[in-house]
Design an enzyme around this catalytic site. Structure first.
Site, short mmCIF file in Angstrom:
data_model
loop_
_atom_site.label_atom_id
_atom_site.label_comp_id
_atom_site.label_asym_id
_atom_site.label_seq_id
_atom_site.Cartn_x
_atom_site.Cartn_y
_atom_site.Cartn_z
N ALA A 251 0.87 -1.18 0.00
CA ALA A 251 0.00 0.00 0.00
C ALA A 251 0.90 1.22 0.00
O ALA A 251 2.13 1.11 0.07
CB ALA A 251 -0.90 -0.02 1.22
N LYS A 252 0.25 2.38 -0.07
CA LYS A 252 1.06 3.59 -0.19
C LYS A 252 1.97 3.82 1.01
O LYS A 252 2.97 4.49 0.92
CB LYS A 252 0.16 4.79 -0.41
CG LYS A 252 -0.31 4.81 -1.84
CD LYS A 252 -1.08 6.03 -2.20
CE LYS A 252 -1.57 5.87 -3.62
NZ LYS A 252 -2.89 6.36 -3.86
#
Ligand code: GLU
Length: 279
Positions: A251-252
């Site tokens: 994920a980011k």
């Protein structure tokens, strides 16, 4: 087979290896001669999007060796298309204003034993769908801001049963009720992910929508919207998600695996493509 595909990132952060996988997947899925690979910047969530992330996305994708057909479609420049689709659904009586705050929704869910849950958590309990017309009119006249939700059972009654084709999983029965009465226009931005993505895929002539398995359930809603809006129906290919060493989805927040950091650490584009699952 030649397809028109797209990669549609949101400029809310730097791209990581999971995005690289998705972008390379979409470009490969466009196929050989005649295939078209497009890029769309999904920037409707203005407060969370930043121009410097958009610039970084374009630069990182080019560095990876991807070439897309111009122009890049910037979603925020097409608010009129989204508004027209919304107006059509509204005229058909398929939307209702929702005045609930997040907190009110959470409280309502906590109060009702056995509140229905979907794949993304509890569903909207339908509070504003049941509001009396006079109450609704009064609040709107008083200027209380509202989101617009899709009345999913009315919409399904209108569309009838629907199916869609996933390249990996075959024919799927559309089950938009699993996400409940989704928001089609947020009160702050006047549109939503579901509405904008459906309208824009149609306007860009996308024939094969590729995206991660995490968005599989959203496709049920998009298929319903296409039927209601009379839009062409593409095929879909939901791909698997890359995981980190501990098996967690990228994920980011995994900034260490952002393309920017990998590049600055001296990795060549070919090496990063390999890390993203593409030789
Ligand atoms: N903009 C979405 C995202 O960043 C993807 C859109 C889509 O493929 O449907 O996750």
């Amino acid at each position: 087979m030649a397809e028109t595909t797209r990669f549609a990132p949101s400029p809310t952060g730097l791209l990581h290896l999971g995005h690289a996988h998705s972008a390379l997947f979409a470009a490969a899925a466009a196929g050989g001669p005649g295939g078209r690979f497009l890029l769309r910047v999904e920037d409707i969530d203005r407060p969370r999007c930043r121009p410097e992330f958009e610039a970084a996305i374009l630069e990182d994708l080019a560095w990876l060796g991807l070439a897309w057909e111009a122009p890049v479609r910037r979603q925020s420049e097409h608010a009129a298309d989204h508004a027209a689709a919304l107006a059509r659904l509204e005229a058909e009586g398929l939307l209702y204003p929702c005045f609930c705050t997040r907190r009110e929704i959470a409280e309502e869910i906590a109060r009702s034993a056995g509140a229905p849950h979907g794949p993304e958590g509890p569903l909207y309990p339908g509070t504003c769908r049941r509001l009396a017309g006079s109450e609704r009119a009064e609040r709107l006249a008083a200027g209380v801001s509202a989101a617009l939700r899709l009345d999913v059972s009315a919409a399904q009654a209108r569309s009838g049963p629907l199916t869609w084709q996933d390249a990996a999983q075959g024919e799927i029965r559309a089950a938009p009720e699993t996400l409940g009465d989704v928001v089609l226009a947020r009160r702050d931005i006047g549109t939503s992910y579901h509405l904008a993505v459906t309208v824009d895929d149609a306007l860009q002539g996308i024939t094969l929508v590729t995206r991660g398995q995490d968005l599989f359930h959203a496709t049920h809603v998009h298929r319903l919207l296409q039927a209601l809006l009379g839009l062409p129906v593409p095929r879909w290919h939901h791909h698997g998600l890359l995981a980190d060493e501990s098996g967690r989805r990228l994920a980011k927040r995994h900034d260490a695996l952002s393309l920017r950091v990998l590049r600055e650490a001296g990795h060549a584009p070919e090496a990063v493509r390999r890390m993203a699952g593409f030789a």
